[in-house]
Design a protein around this motif. Structure first.
Motif, short mmCIF file in Angstrom:
data_model
loop_
_atom_site.label_atom_id
_atom_site.label_comp_id
_atom_site.label_asym_id
_atom_site.label_seq_id
_atom_site.Cartn_x
_atom_site.Cartn_y
_atom_site.Cartn_z
N LYS A 99 14.49 5.65 -14.06
CA LYS A 99 14.20 4.22 -14.15
C LYS A 99 12.77 3.89 -13.72
O LYS A 99 12.22 2.89 -14.14
CB LYS A 99 15.17 3.43 -13.25
CG LYS A 99 16.62 3.60 -13.62
CD LYS A 99 16.94 2.88 -14.90
CE LYS A 99 18.41 2.98 -15.25
NZ LYS A 99 18.67 2.71 -16.63
N ASP A 100 12.21 4.71 -12.83
CA ASP A 100 10.88 4.40 -12.29
C ASP A 100 10.38 5.66 -11.59
O ASP A 100 11.11 6.65 -11.53
CB ASP A 100 10.97 3.24 -11.29
CG ASP A 100 9.64 2.51 -11.08
OD1 ASP A 100 8.58 3.06 -11.47
OD2 ASP A 100 9.65 1.40 -10.53
N PHE A 101 9.17 5.62 -11.08
CA PHE A 101 8.70 6.74 -10.27
C PHE A 101 7.78 6.24 -9.19
O PHE A 101 7.14 5.20 -9.34
CB PHE A 101 8.02 7.82 -11.13
CG PHE A 101 6.70 7.40 -11.71
CD1 PHE A 101 5.51 7.72 -11.07
CD2 PHE A 101 6.65 6.68 -12.89
CE1 PHE A 101 4.30 7.31 -11.60
CE2 PHE A 101 5.44 6.28 -13.42
CZ PHE A 101 4.25 6.59 -12.78
N ILE A 102 7.77 6.95 -8.08
CA ILE A 102 6.87 6.62 -6.98
C ILE A 102 6.05 7.86 -6.67
O ILE A 102 6.53 8.98 -6.83
CB ILE A 102 7.65 6.12 -5.73
CG1 ILE A 102 8.89 6.95 -5.44
CG2 ILE A 102 8.00 4.66 -5.87
CD1 ILE A 102 9.74 6.46 -4.29
N VAL A 103 4.81 7.65 -6.29
CA VAL A 103 3.88 8.75 -6.07
C VAL A 103 3.73 9.03 -4.57
O VAL A 103 3.68 8.12 -3.76
CB VAL A 103 2.50 8.40 -6.70
CG1 VAL A 103 1.48 9.50 -6.43
CG2 VAL A 103 2.64 8.18 -8.20
N ARG A 110 5.60 -0.01 -2.10
CA ARG A 110 5.83 0.48 -3.47
C ARG A 110 7.23 1.08 -3.61
O ARG A 110 7.89 0.89 -4.62
CB ARG A 110 4.74 1.51 -3.83
CG ARG A 110 4.95 2.19 -5.17
CD ARG A 110 4.80 1.25 -6.36
NE ARG A 110 5.18 1.94 -7.58
CZ ARG A 110 6.25 1.63 -8.32
NH1 ARG A 110 7.01 0.61 -7.99
NH2 ARG A 110 6.52 2.31 -9.41
N VAL A 111 7.70 1.79 -2.58
CA VAL A 111 9.05 2.37 -2.59
C VAL A 111 10.08 1.24 -2.70
O VAL A 111 10.97 1.27 -3.56
CB VAL A 111 9.30 3.22 -1.31
CG1 VAL A 111 10.76 3.64 -1.23
CG2 VAL A 111 8.38 4.44 -1.30
N ILE A 112 9.94 0.23 -1.85
CA ILE A 112 10.89 -0.89 -1.83
C ILE A 112 10.84 -1.67 -3.14
O ILE A 112 11.86 -2.05 -3.69
CB ILE A 112 10.64 -1.81 -0.60
CG1 ILE A 112 10.92 -1.03 0.70
CG2 ILE A 112 11.49 -3.07 -0.66
CD1 ILE A 112 12.30 -0.38 0.80
N GLU A 113 9.63 -1.88 -3.67
CA GLU A 113 9.47 -2.60 -4.94
C GLU A 113 10.21 -1.85 -6.06
O GLU A 113 10.94 -2.45 -6.85
CB GLU A 113 7.98 -2.72 -5.26
CG GLU A 113 7.68 -3.31 -6.62
CD GLU A 113 6.25 -3.01 -7.09
OE1 GLU A 113 6.05 -2.95 -8.33
OE2 GLU A 113 5.35 -2.84 -6.25
N LYS A 117 13.52 -3.36 -7.88
CA LYS A 117 13.43 -3.59 -9.34
C LYS A 117 14.54 -2.81 -10.07
O LYS A 117 15.17 -3.33 -10.99
CB LYS A 117 12.04 -3.17 -9.82
CG LYS A 117 11.74 -3.52 -11.26
CD LYS A 117 10.30 -3.15 -11.61
CE LYS A 117 10.22 -1.69 -12.01
NZ LYS A 117 8.87 -1.22 -12.33
N THR A 118 14.77 -1.57 -9.66
CA THR A 118 15.76 -0.73 -10.32
C THR A 118 17.19 -1.23 -10.07
O THR A 118 18.03 -1.18 -10.97
CB THR A 118 15.62 0.73 -9.85
OG1 THR A 118 14.28 1.15 -10.15
CG2 THR A 118 16.60 1.64 -10.56
N LEU A 119 17.45 -1.73 -8.86
CA LEU A 119 18.80 -2.18 -8.53
C LEU A 119 19.11 -3.60 -9.00
O LEU A 119 20.26 -3.98 -9.08
CB LEU A 119 19.03 -2.08 -7.01
CG LEU A 119 19.13 -0.66 -6.46
CD1 LEU A 119 19.18 -0.67 -4.95
CD2 LEU A 119 20.37 0.05 -7.01
N SER A 120 18.07 -4.39 -9.32
CA SER A 120 18.34 -5.79 -9.74
C SER A 120 18.81 -5.86 -11.17
O SER A 120 18.43 -5.10 -12.00
CB SER A 120 17.10 -6.65 -9.64
OG SER A 120 16.28 -6.33 -8.61
#
Length: 120
Positions: A99-103, A110-113, A117-120
């Motif tokens: 669904k997304d990726f974090i670096v 950024r992790v929380i965002e 976003k993925t859970l909403s």
């Protein structure tokens, strides 16, 4: 009820960092895995709302684990974690259903965002 998250990373330090960010923001960490094979087992065991998945790990990499989890539950929500310079793998992961990726190194906001976003 807090959202349940499974953390997958071969580095214990990285798992600890993500767990710290998540628990401080009201998420429940239901399990941790150090490789893709463990991730698939823990996914079956806990049925988390979301998985944070490292891309490069021993035994089974994150993309293979992502595909196996998607085979178990096509609606599984997985966010990939990657180090800089792994863009090609990130593209593979998104195509496989991430669904997304974090670096890394992780920025808490950024992790929380990404998770929100993925859970909403």
């Amino acid at each position: 009820m807090s959202k349940r998250i499974l953390i997958v990373d071969d580095a214990a330090f990285m798992r600890m960092m993500i767990k710290d960010i998540l628990t401080k923001n009201g998420y429940e960490v239901v399990g941790e895995a150090a490789d893709g094979a463990q991730a698939v087992e823990k996914y079956k065991e806990h049925h988390p709302d979301l998985v944070t998945m490292d891309i490069t790990m021993p035994e089974m990499d994150g993309i293979t684990a992502l595909k196996e989890i998607k085979a178990i539950n096509p609606n599984a929500k997985v966010i990939m974690c990657s180090a800089m310079g792994q863009q090609a793998m990130v593209i593979d992961a998104i195509q496989a259903g991430a669904k997304d990726f974090i670096v890394k190194p992780f920025q808490a906001d950024r992790v929380i965002e990404a998770i929100h976003k993925t859970l909403s």
